[in-house]
Design a protein around this motif. Structure first.
Motif, mmCIF file in Angstrom:
data_model
loop_
_atom_site.group_PDB
_atom_site.id
_atom_site.type_symbol
_atom_site.label_atom_id
_atom_site.label_comp_id
_atom_site.label_asym_id
_atom_site.label_seq_id
_atom_site.Cartn_x
_atom_site.Cartn_y
_atom_site.Cartn_z
ATOM 1 N N TYR B 30 24.872 -18.495 11.317
ATOM 2 C CA TYR B 30 25.453 -17.820 10.163
ATOM 3 C C TYR B 30 24.334 -17.013 9.519
ATOM 4 C CZ TYR B 30 26.979 -17.186 5.326
ATOM 5 O OH TYR B 30 27.285 -16.648 4.100
ATOM 6 N N HIS B 33 23.813 -12.624 3.751
ATOM 7 C CA HIS B 33 23.070 -11.652 2.933
ATOM 8 C C HIS B 33 23.201 -12.103 1.489
ATOM 9 C CE1 HIS B 33 22.704 -7.573 0.869
ATOM 10 N NE2 HIS B 33 21.560 -7.707 1.507
ATOM 11 N N THR B 34 22.109 -12.265 0.776
ATOM 12 C CA THR B 34 22.064 -12.945 -0.526
ATOM 13 C C THR B 34 22.910 -14.224 -0.486
ATOM 14 O OG1 THR B 34 23.781 -11.492 -1.431
ATOM 15 C CG2 THR B 34 21.531 -10.932 -1.945
ATOM 16 N N LEU B 35 22.752 -14.948 0.587
ATOM 17 C CA LEU B 35 23.361 -16.254 0.850
ATOM 18 C C LEU B 35 24.825 -16.193 1.229
ATOM 19 C CD1 LEU B 35 22.585 -19.283 0.926
ATOM 20 C CD2 LEU B 35 23.403 -19.453 -1.403
ATOM 21 N N THR B 36 25.642 -15.523 0.386
ATOM 22 C CA THR B 36 27.088 -15.694 0.564
ATOM 23 C C THR B 36 27.814 -14.521 1.228
ATOM 24 O OG1 THR B 36 27.313 -14.923 -1.693
ATOM 25 C CG2 THR B 36 27.412 -17.299 -1.346
ATOM 26 N N HIS B 37 27.152 -13.410 1.413
ATOM 27 C CA HIS B 37 27.854 -12.286 2.036
ATOM 28 C C HIS B 37 27.707 -12.465 3.547
ATOM 29 C CE1 HIS B 37 28.556 -10.542 -1.848
ATOM 30 N NE2 HIS B 37 27.292 -10.792 -2.129
ATOM 31 N N PRO B 38 28.823 -12.775 4.211
ATOM 32 C CA PRO B 38 28.724 -13.415 5.524
ATOM 33 C C PRO B 38 28.420 -12.478 6.687
ATOM 34 C CG PRO B 38 31.011 -13.122 4.909
ATOM 35 C CD PRO B 38 30.206 -12.587 3.763
ATOM 36 N N HIS B 67 28.492 -6.993 3.274
ATOM 37 C CA HIS B 67 28.388 -7.209 1.828
ATOM 38 C C HIS B 67 29.434 -6.304 1.201
ATOM 39 C CE1 HIS B 67 25.674 -7.787 -1.915
ATOM 40 N NE2 HIS B 67 26.946 -7.696 -2.246
ATOM 41 N N PRO B 157 15.372 -18.853 5.806
ATOM 42 C CA PRO B 157 15.434 -17.771 4.816
ATOM 43 C C PRO B 157 14.651 -16.558 5.340
ATOM 44 C CG PRO B 157 14.488 -19.778 3.888
ATOM 45 C CD PRO B 157 14.525 -19.946 5.355
ATOM 46 N N LYS B 158 15.225 -15.418 5.125
ATOM 47 C CA LYS B 158 14.593 -14.193 5.638
ATOM 48 C C LYS B 158 14.515 -13.168 4.518
ATOM 49 C CE LYS B 158 15.367 -10.750 9.303
ATOM 50 N NZ LYS B 158 16.076 -10.507 10.576
ATOM 51 N N LEU B 159 13.338 -12.620 4.369
ATOM 52 C CA LEU B 159 13.136 -11.549 3.398
ATOM 53 C C LEU B 159 12.917 -10.284 4.218
ATOM 54 C CD1 LEU B 159 12.599 -11.006 0.341
ATOM 55 C CD2 LEU B 159 10.211 -11.503 0.803
ATOM 56 N N HIS B 172 15.828 -7.122 0.670
ATOM 57 C CA HIS B 172 16.998 -7.991 0.712
ATOM 58 C C HIS B 172 16.546 -9.405 1.057
ATOM 59 C CE1 HIS B 172 19.692 -4.429 1.027
ATOM 60 N NE2 HIS B 172 18.724 -3.932 1.770
ATOM 61 N N ALA B 177 21.505 -19.979 9.105
ATOM 62 C CA ALA B 177 21.617 -21.393 9.481
ATOM 63 C C ALA B 177 22.311 -21.445 10.829
ATOM 64 C CB ALA B 177 22.421 -22.156 8.444
#
Lengths: 342, 184, 182
Positions: B30, B33-38, B67, B157-159, B172, B177
């Motif tokens: 999974y 993008h900013t955790l919740t934008h799948p 997003h 986590p990716k920056l 971003h 996961a």
């Protein structure tokens, strides 16, 4: 067990993403592609009213997506459709347009395209334009050229700029008028206020945008928010929704207008004001330090609109953003104006 | 910055040609993008093992995310870094990456262009492709620790940056996961 | 989250009983074109094999820009790959703190991107993440060498002043000595 935990986490993430907030469900959302920039446009509120208020945000470099976070605009959306959009290099705009030709004309051209697009998509609705701060200047520049004002039933100038060099002086007067009091105030940061006096002595004719210090001075005098705590209480920011369920991303915090802003320093749209004849509401916070209320007097004086159709309203206990500081008065004034001229 | 990451890319290519014990893994995850934008990401990883405890993974990620009302992203990037294992099978990792990010405008009502004469027509959702440098940290478990073939569960986590955008670059954050399994 | 993960990364597993070297180094630190400085590096280098190690490095540095001086302390973790020739390549990520001492006749400092800060007298502390690549060379016999030279380009951020869209670049070049022979 570990596998189950991970699956649960994945489900939570996916569920979180599916749980959409008003930022992702309300209104129409589209982009305007113009001259290398991709400008997001959000049309929100009562579209059925047939009355559209096209906003023009401040900065240069801020975002139109800030307006709907304020209570004042939330109220307006109940009665009218409100058009929020981001200018090039600003907010949630995308693309990497050419930087060799950043001019006010380019921003005016973008504004023109947004207006054309709204007229086309919504069948030539009744239009009002609302410009805030730099957006006031930009909207004056747009409305005062090529008879653009004739497309609109009215203009709402919200603490708007108009003439850079003059404003820098008015801002200076506004700041210096208050500094002696601050110096004498018990417990005040005397070194800071003395610095303000010294700075103006060294910079008697500051530039409007290139010199950033006056904006910090104005902020220290509550020239942006009259009462920050009260403003926050009135306009609670839905951080959770903004971060996890909205169009906002970290890109919002990056303005491309980071280098030379001298192109905006010497702007003077007074000649354009003299071409605007439509009904106009000039709405100012009495304690605005960024674009002081005396600028409102200047705009009122030079605007070609007949006296009967122009009004200047200065709001008590209000600084640079009436829609945040005094949302009820902001709403009441705008509705009264729109209802009269729609 | 662009050139520094291009150097990283060359660096990566060079290191992947080193000889050592290695395994090839495929993975799926999974991508938020900013955790919740799948979104999702597929990966192919060549992991050079220098001891039971440390390895040098070289990974290619192909991902896509949405997003809403912002942008969709399609990316292909390469990563190189360090992975260290504990006896329990727990591991941590770090990597830097470089790739290409193709973004598409995401607004449910589309994209428009307005001509000189005021005519309105549909526009393209595609932005120009951008350079995508990144830094990724990760935690995970080797579920098949000490067995022949690895199956890894991980959280990364990716920056990452999108360059050039708005005359500068924008950044971003994403969380990945997923799991990967050894092909050979 | 990044910070927590990084702490786990540095203190985490994988060191085991690997043979470890302690390297002490010093180098030139040049931030941009106009900010020369120095860096001291104390490094614990566990060898995972003959040719591969996973060093943890503590950097202490100072550099002077015309407008400010910066002292920093940060911790890096990454890998190093040696070649038979004595050449090696490395990569690491790090995080630390930087103290900026502004030296301008103003209460505010602005950079060329219009980032601004109302600074205080003395140290202005901020978080300093960074990424380094490196190339180095073992001097003398590669099996027994205790000395090395290196060049480490660095990208870093000053999160108390600029956001992540505006990195800084620096170049480091120096010499390290191994305090305990392998």
């Amino acid at each position: 067990m570990k596998t189950h935990s991970l699956l649960l986490l994945l489900c939570a993430l996916i569920f979180g993403a599916c749980n959409k907030s008003e930022f992702l469900t309300e209104g129409d959302y589209f982009h305007l592609d113009h001259n290398g920039a991709k400008l997001p446009v959000w049309v929100k509120g009562n579209v059925d009213s047939g009355v559209f208020i096209i906003t023009v945000h401040g900065g240069p470099g801020d975002s139109g997506h800030e307006f709907p976070l304020s209570k004042g605009f939330k109220y307006l959306e109940e009665d009218y459709a409100v058009v929020y959009w981001d200018q090039r290099f600003s907010g949630l705009s995308q693309g990497d347009p050419d930087d060799s030709n950043i001019t006010p004309e380019l921003f005016i051209e973008d504004t023109e395209k947004v207006v054309e697009l709204i007229r086309h998509r919504y069948g030539d609705p009744t239009l009002f334009m609302l410009g805030h701060s730099w957006g006031g200047q930009l909207s004056a520049g747009y409305l005062g050229r090529d008879d653009h004002d004739q497309l609109f039933n009215g203009w709402i100038d919200l603490d708007g700029s108009i003439y850079g060099a003059l404003e820098a002086q008015i801002m200076k007067d506004w700041i210096l008028e208050q500094v002696p009091g601050k110096l004498n105030e018990e417990g005040s940061d005397k070194a800071f206020w003395q610095f303000v006096l010294d700075w103006y002595e060294a910079h008697p004719a500051p530039d409007n945008y290139t010199d950033q210090e006056p904006y910090f001075f104005a902020d220290a005098l509550d020239g942006y928010a009259y009462d920050w705590e009260r403003t926050q209480e009135l306009n609670p920011v839905p951080y959770h929704e903004l971060i996890f369920s909205s169009m906002f991303s970290l890109a919002y915090y990056v303005s491309g207008l980071t280098t030379d802003q001298s192109w905006a320093d010497d702007l003077n749209f007074t000649p354009e004001l003299a071409q605007i004849t439509i009904p106009s509401l000039l709405l100012w916070g009495k304690n605005d330090g960024a674009v002081p209320a005396a600028v409102g007097d200047y705009v009122y004086e030079h605007l070609a609109t007949p006296i009967a159709d122009k009004r200047l309203v200065k709001i008590d206990e209000c600084s640079h953003a009436p829609h945040y500081d005094q949302p009820e008065i902001f709403y009441q004034q705008v509705v009264e104006f729109v209802e009269q001229y729609q | 910055m662009k050139y520094a990451y291009m150097t990283a890319l060359l660096f990566s290519c060079l290191l992947t040609h080193l000889s050592a014990q290695s395994n090839l893994k495929a993975g799926v995850a999974y991508f938020g993008h900013t955790l919740t934008h799948p979104g999702g990401v597929l990966e192919l990883e060549l992991e050079r093992e220098f001891s039971e405890r440390a390895s040098l993974p070289f990974r290619i990620d192909l991902g896509y995310y949405r997003h809403a009302r912002n942008h969709d992203g399609l990316f292909l990037d390469a990563h190189i870094g360090l992975r260290q294992y504990a006896r329990s099978g727990f591991f941590w990792e770090e990597s830097i990456g470089i790739g290409i990010l193709q973004t598409m405008l995401n607004g449910e009502d589309g994209v428009f262009e307005v001509g000189e004469d005021g005519t309105v027509r549909r526009g393209s959702v595609f932005n120009q492709p951008d350079l995508m440098p990144s830094v990724t940290l990760g935690l995970g478990w080797d579920l098949t620790h000490r067995q022949d073939r690895k199956t890894l569960l991980w959280l990364r986590p990716k920056l990452y940056w999108q360059y050039p955008q708005k005359l500068v670059s924008v950044y971003h954050v994403a969380v990945q996961a997923g799991f990967s399994w050894q092909l050979r | 989250m990044y910070f927590v993960l990084f702490c786990i990364l540095v203190a985490g597993p994988g060191q085991g009983r690997a043979q470890k070297q302690i390297n002490l180094g010093a180098g030139y630190f040049g931030a941009g074109r106009s900010a020369p400085g120095l860096v001291l590096a104390l490094e614990l280098e566990p060898f995972q094999s003959e040719s591969f190690s996973s060093p943890t490095r503590l950097n202490l540095g100072y550099f002077k820009d015309p407008d400010y001086g910066v002292a920093f302390l940060d911790l890096h973790k990454g890998f190093r790959k040696y070649f038979r020739s004595g050449l090696y390549l490395e990569q690491s990520v790090g995080v630390g703190l930087m103290a900026t001492y502004y030296d301008v006749d103003n209460l505010y400092y602005f950079d060329r991107y219009r980032n601004s800060i109302r600074f205080k007298e003395g140290a202005n502390i901020s978080v300093m993440p960074s990424v380094e690549l490196g190339i180095g060379y073992l001097l003398g016999d590669t099996q027994t060498s205790q000395n090395r030279i290196w060049i480490r380009p660095r990208i870093y951020w000053n999160l108390g002043f600029r956001n992540l869209a505006f990195p800084y670049a620096a170049i480091q070049a120096g010499f390290s000595h191994t305090l305990n022979a392998r």
